[in-house]
Design an enzyme around this catalytic site. Structure first.
Site, PDB file in Angstrom:
ATOM      1  N   TRP A 117     -57.593 -25.757 -46.505  1.00 26.92           N
ATOM      2  CA  TRP A 117     -58.693 -25.958 -45.545  1.00 26.92           C
ATOM      3  C   TRP A 117     -58.492 -25.183 -44.253  1.00 26.92           C
ATOM      4  CZ3 TRP A 117     -56.127 -27.565 -41.375  1.00 26.92           C
ATOM      5  CH2 TRP A 117     -54.926 -28.247 -41.594  1.00 26.92           C
TER       6      TRP A 117
ATOM      7  N   LYS B 215     -61.160 -23.231 -56.466  1.00 28.46           N
ATOM      8  CA  LYS B 215     -61.314 -24.628 -56.041  1.00 28.46           C
ATOM      9  C   LYS B 215     -60.921 -24.712 -54.572  1.00 28.46           C
ATOM     10  CE  LYS B 215     -58.784 -27.959 -55.580  1.00 28.46           C
ATOM     11  NZ  LYS B 215     -59.382 -28.372 -54.287  1.00 28.46           N
TER      12      LYS B 215
ATOM     13  N   SER C  95     -49.403 -26.446 -49.719  1.00 30.53           N
ATOM     14  CA  SER C  95     -48.071 -26.964 -49.409  1.00 30.53           C
ATOM     15  C   SER C  95     -47.066 -26.629 -50.518  1.00 30.53           C
ATOM     16  CB  SER C  95     -48.152 -28.483 -49.240  1.00 30.53           C
ATOM     17  OG  SER C  95     -48.632 -29.063 -50.431  1.00 30.53           O
TER      18      SER C  95
ATOM     19  N   GLU D 201     -48.447 -19.057 -52.210  1.00 29.02           N
ATOM     20  CA  GLU D 201     -48.381 -18.878 -50.748  1.00 29.02           C
ATOM     21  C   GLU D 201     -48.221 -20.272 -50.158  1.00 29.02           C
ATOM     22  OE1 GLU D 201     -48.503 -15.896 -49.382  1.00 29.02           O
ATOM     23  OE2 GLU D 201     -49.112 -14.734 -51.115  1.00 29.02           O
ATOM     24  N   LEU D 202     -46.985 -20.615 -49.803  1.00 33.51           N
ATOM     25  CA  LEU D 202     -46.702 -22.031 -49.500  1.00 33.51           C
ATOM     26  C   LEU D 202     -46.387 -22.254 -48.018  1.00 33.51           C
ATOM     27  CD1 LEU D 202     -44.651 -22.658 -52.760  1.00 33.51           C
ATOM     28  CD2 LEU D 202     -47.107 -22.867 -52.390  1.00 33.51           C
TER      29      LEU D 202
ATOM     30  N   CYS E 138     -50.035 -21.404 -41.611  1.00 34.83           N
ATOM     31  CA  CYS E 138     -48.727 -21.397 -42.267  1.00 34.83           C
ATOM     32  C   CYS E 138     -47.759 -20.472 -41.528  1.00 34.83           C
ATOM     33  CB  CYS E 138     -48.882 -20.964 -43.703  1.00 34.83           C
ATOM     34  SG  CYS E 138     -49.808 -19.446 -43.818  1.00 34.83           S
TER      35      CYS E 138
ATOM     36  N   GLU F 137     -42.421 -28.501 -40.837  1.00 39.68           N
ATOM     37  CA  GLU F 137     -43.671 -27.859 -40.410  1.00 39.68           C
ATOM     38  C   GLU F 137     -44.534 -28.917 -39.700  1.00 39.68           C
ATOM     39  OE1 GLU F 137     -46.072 -26.708 -43.780  1.00 39.68           O
ATOM     40  OE2 GLU F 137     -46.791 -24.913 -42.783  1.00 39.68           O
TER      41      GLU F 137
HETATM   42  P1  NAP Z   1     -52.232 -28.955 -49.993  1.00 39.77           P
HETATM   43  O1  NAP Z   1     -52.306 -30.401 -49.822  1.00 39.77           O
HETATM   44  O2  NAP Z   1     -51.124 -28.386 -50.780  1.00 39.77           O
HETATM   45  O3  NAP Z   1     -53.664 -28.532 -50.599  1.00 39.77           O
HETATM   46  C1  NAP Z   1     -53.990 -27.186 -50.842  1.00 39.77           C
HETATM   47  C2  NAP Z   1     -54.999 -27.136 -51.968  1.00 39.77           C
HETATM   48  O4  NAP Z   1     -54.423 -27.677 -53.142  1.00 39.77           O
HETATM   49  C3  NAP Z   1     -56.272 -27.947 -51.724  1.00 39.77           C
HETATM   50  O5  NAP Z   1     -57.350 -27.262 -52.311  1.00 39.77           O
HETATM   51  C4  NAP Z   1     -55.993 -29.231 -52.478  1.00 39.77           C
HETATM   52  O6  NAP Z   1     -57.163 -29.895 -52.891  1.00 39.77           O
HETATM   53  C5  NAP Z   1     -55.256 -28.697 -53.672  1.00 39.77           C
HETATM   54  N1  NAP Z   1     -54.427 -29.657 -54.363  1.00 39.77           N
HETATM   55  C6  NAP Z   1     -53.632 -30.614 -53.840  1.00 39.77           C
HETATM   56  N2  NAP Z   1     -52.965 -31.250 -54.831  1.00 39.77           N
HETATM   57  C7  NAP Z   1     -53.359 -30.681 -56.010  1.00 39.77           C
HETATM   58  C8  NAP Z   1     -53.023 -30.879 -57.378  1.00 39.77           C
HETATM   59  N3  NAP Z   1     -52.109 -31.791 -57.759  1.00 39.77           N
HETATM   60  N4  NAP Z   1     -53.628 -30.105 -58.313  1.00 39.77           N
HETATM   61  C9  NAP Z   1     -54.546 -29.176 -57.957  1.00 39.77           C
HETATM   62  N5  NAP Z   1     -54.885 -28.934 -56.672  1.00 39.77           N
HETATM   63  C10 NAP Z   1     -54.301 -29.680 -55.711  1.00 39.77           C
HETATM   64  O7  NAP Z   1     -52.129 -28.174 -48.609  1.00 39.77           O
HETATM   65  P2  NAP Z   1     -53.050 -28.319 -47.323  1.00 39.77           P
HETATM   66  O8  NAP Z   1     -52.630 -29.530 -46.615  1.00 39.77           O
HETATM   67  O9  NAP Z   1     -54.475 -28.159 -47.677  1.00 39.77           O
HETATM   68  O10 NAP Z   1     -52.634 -26.991 -46.523  1.00 39.77           O
HETATM   69  C11 NAP Z   1     -51.569 -26.967 -45.672  1.00 39.77           C
HETATM   70  C12 NAP Z   1     -50.373 -26.284 -46.295  1.00 39.77           C
HETATM   71  O11 NAP Z   1     -50.735 -24.993 -46.777  1.00 39.77           O
HETATM   72  C13 NAP Z   1     -49.285 -26.038 -45.287  1.00 39.77           C
HETATM   73  O12 NAP Z   1     -48.037 -26.326 -45.848  1.00 39.77           O
HETATM   74  C14 NAP Z   1     -49.403 -24.541 -44.991  1.00 39.77           C
HETATM   75  O13 NAP Z   1     -48.230 -23.965 -44.509  1.00 39.77           O
HETATM   76  C15 NAP Z   1     -49.815 -24.022 -46.309  1.00 39.77           C
HETATM   77  N6  NAP Z   1     -50.477 -22.718 -46.173  1.00 39.77           N
HETATM   78  C16 NAP Z   1     -49.814 -21.614 -46.623  1.00 39.77           C
HETATM   79  C17 NAP Z   1     -50.390 -20.359 -46.478  1.00 39.77           C
HETATM   80  C18 NAP Z   1     -49.664 -19.136 -46.971  1.00 39.77           C
HETATM   81  O14 NAP Z   1     -50.305 -18.089 -47.093  1.00 39.77           O
HETATM   82  N7  NAP Z   1     -48.394 -19.201 -47.284  1.00 39.77           N
HETATM   83  C19 NAP Z   1     -51.643 -20.226 -45.879  1.00 39.77           C
HETATM   84  C20 NAP Z   1     -52.301 -21.375 -45.439  1.00 39.77           C
HETATM   85  C21 NAP Z   1     -51.692 -22.630 -45.605  1.00 39.77           C
HETATM   86  P3  NAP Z   1     -57.685 -31.212 -52.096  1.00 39.77           P
HETATM   87  O15 NAP Z   1     -57.994 -30.734 -50.736  1.00 39.77           O
HETATM   88  O16 NAP Z   1     -58.871 -31.647 -52.859  1.00 39.77           O
HETATM   89  O17 NAP Z   1     -56.547 -32.200 -52.137  1.00 39.77           O
END
Ligand code: NAP
Length: 495
Positions: free
Chosen positions: A162, A186, A243, A264-265, A298, A396
C-alpha cells in the site's frame, strides 16, 4: 471534520473510480466486497470487490489465453501500448493523485510525484523492451552453430503493498509486459482504488483482454488468492513487494512449482553522517530519506548514525527542520507529512517511541500521537540518545520517527550499519573519496546512497540482499527477471 474530508474526492473523470476486478478485459464483481477507508479521517471511501480463489484461477486461465498473441507481438508494438498508457497516467495525474491521497494518506504533492515516477517505468521499459538481445557463441566444433535467445517467462503474478500503490505496480508490470509476459496483480487491501484506476487507463491505452488483470482482495481473500497463484503450474513467476514475513510464506508456497521469484522485502536503512559531511546536504538528505511518505518506505532512513564531532550541530539543524514540518491531511495545502496507514501502524510507531523513551532516549522533536488531527497521525519525531538495544534501532519502524545514534569511528559506524538482518538501502555522507569507496564496498546492502537521500529511478536496479530479498526492479536488470534463457545448438551444418 469538514465535509470535504469525509467523501471520495471529486474527480475530473469520475469513470476512473472502479470498484470491481479486471478479469479477461472486463470489470467483474466477486462474491463479496470490502470497505476502503481514508486514513486521514477514518471515513469510508468505497466498497470494492474482494477476489476469491475462483476468480484467481479464472485470471490465470485468461492470462494463459492472452499469452501467445501478446508474446508474438513485436517489442515495438508492446512498447507503443506502454507509452500510451504512461501518457494517460500523466494526463490523469490529478485524479490519480486524489485517489491515492484519499486511500493512502500521502500529501498530494507526493502523490503527484508518485504518478510521474510510476509513468517513468512504463516509458523506460517501452524502450528497453526493444533491447532484448541474444548471443551467438562460437562453437569448438566447426559443424555446429550456437545461439542464446531470451524469451518471456510466461504468465506472471504480482502482489504489491500500500505504501506506493501505483509505482509498485508499474515497476513490476512494465518490464513483464515489455518482455512479452502477461500479468495479474493483487494490490494491497488498503489501496485498491489507485490500482483499479491504473488498470482502467491500461484498457484505454489498448492493452488486449487478459494481458493485464487486477484482483483486489481483503486480507483474508488475499491469502486465498496468493495460495492459488503460488500453487498454479501455469504461473511462472511471482513478484512480491511487502514484508519479509509474508515473502517467506509466498516463497514456501511457490516451492512445489519451482516458480521464478522476485522478492522486494523489508528494510532497516542506516543513514550515516561523518564529521566531514556537508552539513546542509546531510540534513536535507535525512529529511527526504526519513519523512517522505510519513517514513513508510522500505528504503526510509530508519536509524541515523552520526559521528561525535558533527553530532550536536547535525541534531540542532535537523531538529529545526523537523519541527517545521507541517503534519496534516494530505489534501490540505502545505502539508508535508500525512497520517500513517492504519491503527496497527500507529501502534507500532508509538511502541517504538515509548520503548526508546523508557530506555533513556529523549524526544528532541515530537514523540506524540496527534488524535486531534485524525485517527492515525503521529508527529514527525527526532529521538536522540538512542542505543542499539532499543527497538527503533533494530526493527523497521515504518513511521515518521528518526532515531539518532552517536558513533566515534568509521569501524563502529560500519559495524552498527551491518548489524541487521536486512540489507536493502544504506546512505552515508562524507567528502573523503577513500572512505566513499571503502564504505560503499563494505556496506552489506543492495543499494547505497552517497551524499544523497534519493536513490531510486526507472533506469536503476532496485532491490536488496540478506532478509530484504532478491531480484531487481528497474533498469535492464528488472527486465531480466521476466526473461528465460534458451540455448539453441544446431549440428550438422556442414552436411
Ligand atoms: P505485507 O503485509 O507483507 O503486504 C504486502 C502485500 O502482500 C499486500 O498486498 C497484502 O495483501 C499481501 N499479502 C499479505 N499476506 C499475504 C499472503 N499470505 N498471501 C498473499 N498475499 C498476502 O506488507 P505491507 O505491510 O503492505 O508493506 C510494508 C512492507 O513492505 C514493509 O516491510 C516494507 O519495507 C516492504 N516494502 C518493500 C519494498 C521493496 O521494494 N523492498 C517496497 C515497499 C514496501 P493485504 O493487504 O490484502 O493483506
Amino acid at each position: 471534520m469538514s465535509e470535504a474530508d469525509t467523501a471520495l474526492p471529486a474527480l475530473h473523470d469520475a469513470s476512473l473510480l472502479r470498484v470491481d476486478a479486471l478479469l479477461g478485459g472486463e470489470w467483474v464483481s466477486g462474491p463479496s466486497r470490502f470497505a476502503v477507508h481514508n486514513p486521514a479521517t477514518g471515513t469510508h471511501l468505497a466498497d470494492v470487490t474482494s477476489g476469491d480463489a475462483d476468480q484467481a484461477r479464472l485470471m490465470v486461465e485468461a492470462a494463459e489465453r492472452a499469452l501467445p498473441s501478446w508474446r508474438s507481438r513485436s517489442a515495438r508494438e508492446r512498447g507503443l501500448l506502454l507509452s500510451r498508457w504512461a501518457q494517460l497516467l500523466r494526463q490523469n495525474a490529478d485524479d490519480l493523485a486524489q485517489l491515492m491521497t484519499a486511500e493512502q494518506g500521502k500529501p498530494l504533492a507526493e502523490a503527484r510525484g508518485e504518478v510521474s515516477y510510476a509513468a517513468s517505468f512504463l516509458e523506460w521499459y517501452a524502450e528497453e523492451g526493444k533491447r532484448v538481445y541474444g548471443e551467438t557463441i562460437p562453437s569448438s566444433d566447426g559443424n555446429k552453430r550456437q545461439w542464446v535467445w531470451r524469451q518471456p517467462v510466461g504468465v506472471c503474478a504480482a502482489i504489491t503493498p500500500w505504501n506506493f500503490p501505483l509505482a509498485m505496480i508499474t515497476r513490476k508490470v512494465a518490464p513483464a509486459l515489455a518482455a512479452g509476459c502477461t500479468v495479474m496483480v493483487k494490490p494491497a487491501e488498503q489501496t485498491p482504488l489507485t490500482a483499479l484506476a491504473c488498470a482502467e487507463l491500461a484498457l484505454r491505452a489498448g492493452l488486449p483482454a487478459g494481458v493485464l488483470a487486477v484482483l483486489p482482495a481483503n486480507a483474508d481473500d488475499s491469502i486465498a488468492v496468493g495460495q492459488v497463484w503460488c500453487a498454479h503450474p501455469g504461473v511462472r513467476h511471482l513478484s512480491f513487494t511487502g514484508s519479509t514475513e509474508v515473502g517467506r510464506i509466498l516463497m514456501a508456497q511457490c516451492a512445489p512449482t519451482l516458480k521464478r521469484l522476485s522478492m522486494e522485502l523489508g528494510g532497516h536503512a542506516p543513514f550515516i553522517v561523518f564529521d566531514d559531511a556537508d552539513l546542509d546536504s546531510a540534513v536535507e538528505g535525512a529529511v527526504q530519506a526519513k519523512y517522505r511518505n510519513s517514513g513508510q518506505t522500505c528504503i526510509s532512513a530508519n536509524r541515523l548514525l552520526v559521528q561525535a564531532g558533527i553530532h550536536d550541530a547535525f541534531v540542532e539543524r535537523l531538529a529545526e527542520r523537523v519541527a517545521a514540518l507541517h503534519l496534516g491531511p494530505g489534501t490540505q495545502a502545505g502539508v508535508q507529512v500525512g497520517p500513517v496507514i492504519d491503527a496497527s501502524a500507529l501502534a507500532k510507531v508509538k511502541a517504538h517511541v515509548d520503548d526508546a523513551l523508557a530506555l533513556g532516549a529523549t524526544a528532541r522533536v515530537g514523540g506524540q500521537v496527534r488524535g486531534d488531527l485524525g485517527p492515525t497521525f503521529f508527529e514527525p519525531t527526532l529521538l536522540v540518545g538512542v542505543t542499539p538495544k532499543m527497538r527503533c534501532a533494530v526493527e523497521e519502524t515504518f513511521g515518521p520517527v528518526a532515531p539518532v545514534l552517536r558513533f566515534d569511528t568509521e569501524a563502529q559506524a560500519l559495524a552498527l550499519a551491518n548489524a541487521s538482518e536486512y540489507g536493502l538501502a544504506a546512505y552515508f555522507y562524507s567528502r573523503d573519496i577513500g572512505r566513499v569507496i571503502r564504505l560503499a564496498e563494505a556496506l552489506e546492502y543492495g543499494m547505497v546512497g552517497v551524499n544523497t537521500g534519493l536513490i531510486s529511478s526507472a533506469e536503476l536496479p532496485f532491490g536488496g540482499v540478506k532478509q530484504s530479498g532478491f531480484g531487481r526492479e528497474g533498469g535492464h536488470h528488472g527486465l531480466e527477471e521476466y526473461l528465460d534463457t534458451k540455448l539453441v545448438c544446431v549440428g550438422d551444418v556442414n552436411a
